[in-house]
Scaffold this motif. Sequence first.
Motif, PDB file in Angstrom:
ATOM      1  N   VAL A   1       2.051   8.878   2.129  1.00  0.00           N
ATOM      2  CA  VAL A   1       1.278   9.861   2.900  1.00  0.00           C
ATOM      3  C   VAL A   1       1.793   9.920   4.338  1.00  0.00           C
ATOM      4  O   VAL A   1       2.002  11.005   4.898  1.00  0.00           O
ATOM      5  CB  VAL A   1      -0.230   9.520   2.858  1.00  0.00           C
ATOM      6  N   LEU A   2       2.023   8.761   4.941  1.00  0.00           N
ATOM      7  CA  LEU A   2       2.437   8.756   6.347  1.00  0.00           C
ATOM      8  C   LEU A   2       3.862   9.289   6.514  1.00  0.00           C
ATOM      9  O   LEU A   2       4.143  10.045   7.453  1.00  0.00           O
ATOM     10  CB  LEU A   2       2.313   7.347   6.936  1.00  0.00           C
TER      11      LEU A   2
ATOM     12  N   ALA B   1      -4.358   3.805  11.557  1.00  0.00           N
ATOM     13  CA  ALA B   1      -3.762   2.896  10.575  1.00  0.00           C
ATOM     14  C   ALA B   1      -4.192   3.325   9.180  1.00  0.00           C
ATOM     15  O   ALA B   1      -5.382   3.510   8.920  1.00  0.00           O
ATOM     16  CB  ALA B   1      -4.203   1.463  10.851  1.00  0.00           C
ATOM     17  N   LEU B   2      -3.214   3.500   8.303  1.00  0.00           N
ATOM     18  CA  LEU B   2      -3.514   3.930   6.934  1.00  0.00           C
ATOM     19  C   LEU B   2      -3.495   2.716   5.999  1.00  0.00           C
ATOM     20  O   LEU B   2      -2.529   1.930   6.027  1.00  0.00           O
ATOM     21  CB  LEU B   2      -2.481   4.948   6.446  1.00  0.00           C
TER      22      LEU B   2
ATOM     23  N   GLN C   1      -6.145  10.924   0.887  1.00  0.00           N
ATOM     24  CA  GLN C   1      -5.779  10.316   2.162  1.00  0.00           C
ATOM     25  C   GLN C   1      -5.127  11.358   3.086  1.00  0.00           C
ATOM     26  O   GLN C   1      -5.407  11.404   4.281  1.00  0.00           O
ATOM     27  CB  GLN C   1      -4.826   9.130   1.940  1.00  0.00           C
ATOM     28  N   GLN C   2      -4.295  12.214   2.500  1.00  0.00           N
ATOM     29  CA  GLN C   2      -3.673  13.287   3.282  1.00  0.00           C
ATOM     30  C   GLN C   2      -4.739  14.224   3.848  1.00  0.00           C
ATOM     31  O   GLN C   2      -4.687  14.617   5.023  1.00  0.00           O
ATOM     32  CB  GLN C   2      -2.703  14.076   2.390  1.00  0.00           C
TER      33      GLN C   2
ATOM     34  N   GLU D   1       0.860  -1.195   0.000  1.00  0.00           N
ATOM     35  CA  GLU D   1       0.000   0.000   0.000  1.00  0.00           C
ATOM     36  C   GLU D   1       0.891   1.239   0.000  1.00  0.00           C
ATOM     37  O   GLU D   1       1.044   1.936   1.005  1.00  0.00           O
ATOM     38  CB  GLU D   1      -0.990  -0.080   1.169  1.00  0.00           C
ATOM     39  N   GLU D   2       1.488   1.483  -1.173  1.00  0.00           N
ATOM     40  CA  GLU D   2       2.534   2.505  -1.287  1.00  0.00           C
ATOM     41  C   GLU D   2       1.974   3.920  -1.140  1.00  0.00           C
ATOM     42  O   GLU D   2       2.680   4.822  -0.681  1.00  0.00           O
ATOM     43  CB  GLU D   2       3.285   2.365  -2.612  1.00  0.00           C
TER      44      GLU D   2
END
Length: 265
Positions: free
Chosen positions: A81-82, A165-166, A253-254, A75-76
């Motif tokens: 993002v993280l 958790a992303l 997502q960000q 899940e790149e």
Amino acid sequence: MSARRPVARVLTREREVDGYQLPIDISRREFLAYASIFSWIPFFRPKHVSLVGARFRITRYGHSNRRYLVIHGNEETAREVLIAHMRAHQGIAYIVENHTRTVPVESGQIDPNRMFSRVGAEANLKRLNPDWPPERLEAALAVLDHGREKLVKVLLPPSGGLTIALHNNSEAYSVRDEQPISDAASIREPDNPHAFFLCTDDEDFRKLTTSPYNVVFQKKAPPVDDGSLSRLAAGRGVRYVNLEVATGQGSRQQEMLDWLEWNLE
Ligand SMILES: [Zn+2]
């Protein structure tokens, strides 16, 4: 070996114990004695934590009871993002180092987000390693049983804290799969089912329902024990949020992660 041997001597060869890089001839017992004394010095804090082939790089920034996790190596989008998020937000991030969805265990594979219960791990190991004899399955389960609680303790937040958790998903999974096994839901974006929050805490859910995003609430552990960390968190009454978007939707997502940072304690 003398227990008074100075720890700061020249490190020529290294090995890893409990995520620390150590000179090769320091014993684990000796190391633990030093670790208890020096654990407040950043150099001596572990840089990795692992269970079977799931090895997580630890990134710390400032002081906060917030924890972040990327558990699936493929899940790149979530990983990027993280990593970017941790440059500007306090907390501790755990990012899996491999780049595949599954990780090695014994001579086979397991989905790392199915190893947080014995029941869930057993079902996943049987599915991914259909040719395993019973003794190999037992051996893998024993290794997982031995190390599980230590990893759980690290990934779940301290009292009052929150683990985020992303994840990234594809066509095969969306909020529609979670809604039937959830206690409540707020679907603000029915046409974008791949972007959603899954949370375990009443107050977090109440706040998330004021967001423009989809959210499901799992206060109780869902009936089928799939071995996921979110189910474990629900069962233990721990604050936990899954943040799901489709693969490639990094800016979305960000945006949702920023919303969480601004609006949840
Ligand atoms: Zn995932």
